[in-house]
Design a protein around this motif. Sequence first.
Motif, short mmCIF file in Angstrom:
data_model
loop_
_atom_site.label_atom_id
_atom_site.label_comp_id
_atom_site.label_asym_id
_atom_site.label_seq_id
_atom_site.Cartn_x
_atom_site.Cartn_y
_atom_site.Cartn_z
N ASP A 179 -14.83 9.57 -5.76
CA ASP A 179 -14.71 8.86 -4.50
C ASP A 179 -14.36 9.92 -3.46
N GLU B 112 -3.44 4.66 9.32
CA GLU B 112 -3.25 3.77 8.18
C GLU B 112 -1.75 3.71 7.92
N ARG B 114 0.99 2.44 5.05
CA ARG B 114 1.08 2.02 3.65
C ARG B 114 2.43 1.37 3.33
N HIS B 142 -2.46 -10.44 8.67
CA HIS B 142 -3.77 -10.10 9.22
C HIS B 142 -4.15 -11.05 10.36
N THR B 177 -4.62 -5.62 4.66
CA THR B 177 -5.21 -5.99 3.37
C THR B 177 -4.17 -5.78 2.26
N ARG B 178 -4.34 -6.52 1.19
CA ARG B 178 -3.45 -6.37 0.04
C ARG B 178 -4.26 -6.01 -1.20
N ASP B 179 -3.72 -5.07 -2.00
CA ASP B 179 -4.31 -4.74 -3.29
C ASP B 179 -3.13 -4.60 -4.25
N GLY B 180 -2.89 -5.63 -5.05
CA GLY B 180 -1.72 -5.64 -5.92
C GLY B 180 -0.45 -5.66 -5.08
N ASP B 181 0.46 -4.71 -5.31
CA ASP B 181 1.69 -4.71 -4.52
C ASP B 181 1.58 -3.81 -3.29
N ARG B 182 0.35 -3.31 -3.00
CA ARG B 182 0.19 -2.47 -1.82
C ARG B 182 -0.41 -3.27 -0.68
N VAL B 183 0.23 -3.19 0.46
CA VAL B 183 -0.26 -3.82 1.68
C VAL B 183 -0.56 -2.69 2.66
N THR B 184 -1.80 -2.64 3.14
CA THR B 184 -2.21 -1.56 4.02
C THR B 184 -2.59 -2.12 5.38
#
Lengths: 246, 246
Positions: A179, B112, B114, B142, B177-184
């Motif tokens: 990536d 960004e 994190r 969001h 956006t959220r991916d698991g416990d990460r919010v970006t």
Amino acid sequence: MTRFALTVEYDGRPFMGWQRQDHGPSVQQAIEDAAFAVTGERATVHAAGRTDAGVHGLGMRAHLDIEKPITPFRLMEALNARVRPNPVAILDCVEVPDDWHARFSCLARHYEYRIVNRRAPLTWEKGLAWRIANPLDAGAMHEAAQLLVGKHDFTTFRSVHCQSESALKSLDRLDVTRDGDRVTVRASARSFLHHQVRSMVGCLAMVGEGKWTAADLGDALEARDRTRLGLNAPSDGLFFVRADYA
Amino acid sequence: MTRFALTVEYDGRPFMGWQRQDHGPSVQQAIEDAAFAVTGERATVHAAGRTDAGVHGLGMRAHLDIEKPITPFRLMEALNARVRPNPVAILDCVEVPDDWHARFSCLARHYEYRIVNRRAPLTWEKGLAWRIANPLDAGAMHEAAQLLVGKHDFTTFRSVHCQSESALKSLDRLDVTRDGDRVTVRASARSFLHHQVRSMVGCLAMVGEGKWTAADLGDALEARDRTRLGLNAPSDGLFFVRADYA
């Protein structure tokens, strides 16, 4: 006595490895000392895998037995408070049956190896990835990696200090993806030999750089000879991602 | 004289910020000192954005003028060699026209932020993300964020030290956006006010925790009053990602 299973994240940089050692700090000792501070009990912490110095944990599983009555949530919070300032975090804590064992009940282990493929040195990822300056052909790496998937004698990819009885292991998955400038190797197996992931990654990097063909990798595997190893990748980029249980 | 445009990555943790300061280390000074070591010239390095103490760069753009004949590749390699041990890396170096300016020619800036949304403390990401223990509703964040997109007077979200002539800015994008416990949180604009991204993220976190409604956020914006700011997010999680040019 209650057995608790922990999910542990840690930064491997300041540690001599997971396992407790006389000559330096370890993740195991950091958690055992925190548990003693919380409970007054000297509990041994058993892990799914004993990672080397500099190897990181995203979701290591471990267990310990506690006599003192305490809820999993309170134990987790107290361990996180007491383990500071060590870069270790208990992400999850649950009660498990007395015969559940983080190491022996583990059905599969998943590792991730992070490579940053660029000329420039690392900055905030220093110690968290392997920087390779020469361009890597991740497609060629992935293709060659498939030669290692399956049941093989991994003697070539095993540290001389490996204590496993047999070098015969089944590798379930070895994927290489790119990536941008990041190349990630993902490895899954019931269990791994000492240095196996780093040794496989080191040789895959040689394939990626064009120094080895896939056939060279196959020959090294067939040789069952540690001296035929191309390269052992540094610990920096290695993360223990997850352990699976029934 | 040749003008070179640099793409710079840096770990903001040890720095007082991008901009050169008398009382501590800066990214600008690290690069200027490296350039002096390479060329013997005291060149000033101009950046697309002057990030605060603790803020990181993934792809900051900057430029400097060099009299000595040198190819972009050699300059990049030499800067990377000389900038050590500072956690700064020159990812790219190209010749640009003399009227190209990293700051004034920049058409868009992308940040960004994190967040790691969990109870456990950070380990290898300490200083690289904001850990928020309370569960965040990323969807609500969001949705509320869209109130800030567009042309507004961002006085509420502006540091009292901000030197911008006007608080009127166009925010092109603010995605959560959220991916698991990460919010970006991703923010894009032609330019930002001092502390604007951190101030927006701080208030969005209040929305995510349920302490503020989207209407509260809208009211704070409308108020054009810094004292109505909910929270300024820490510098840890902020990364300058990219700058766009014609």
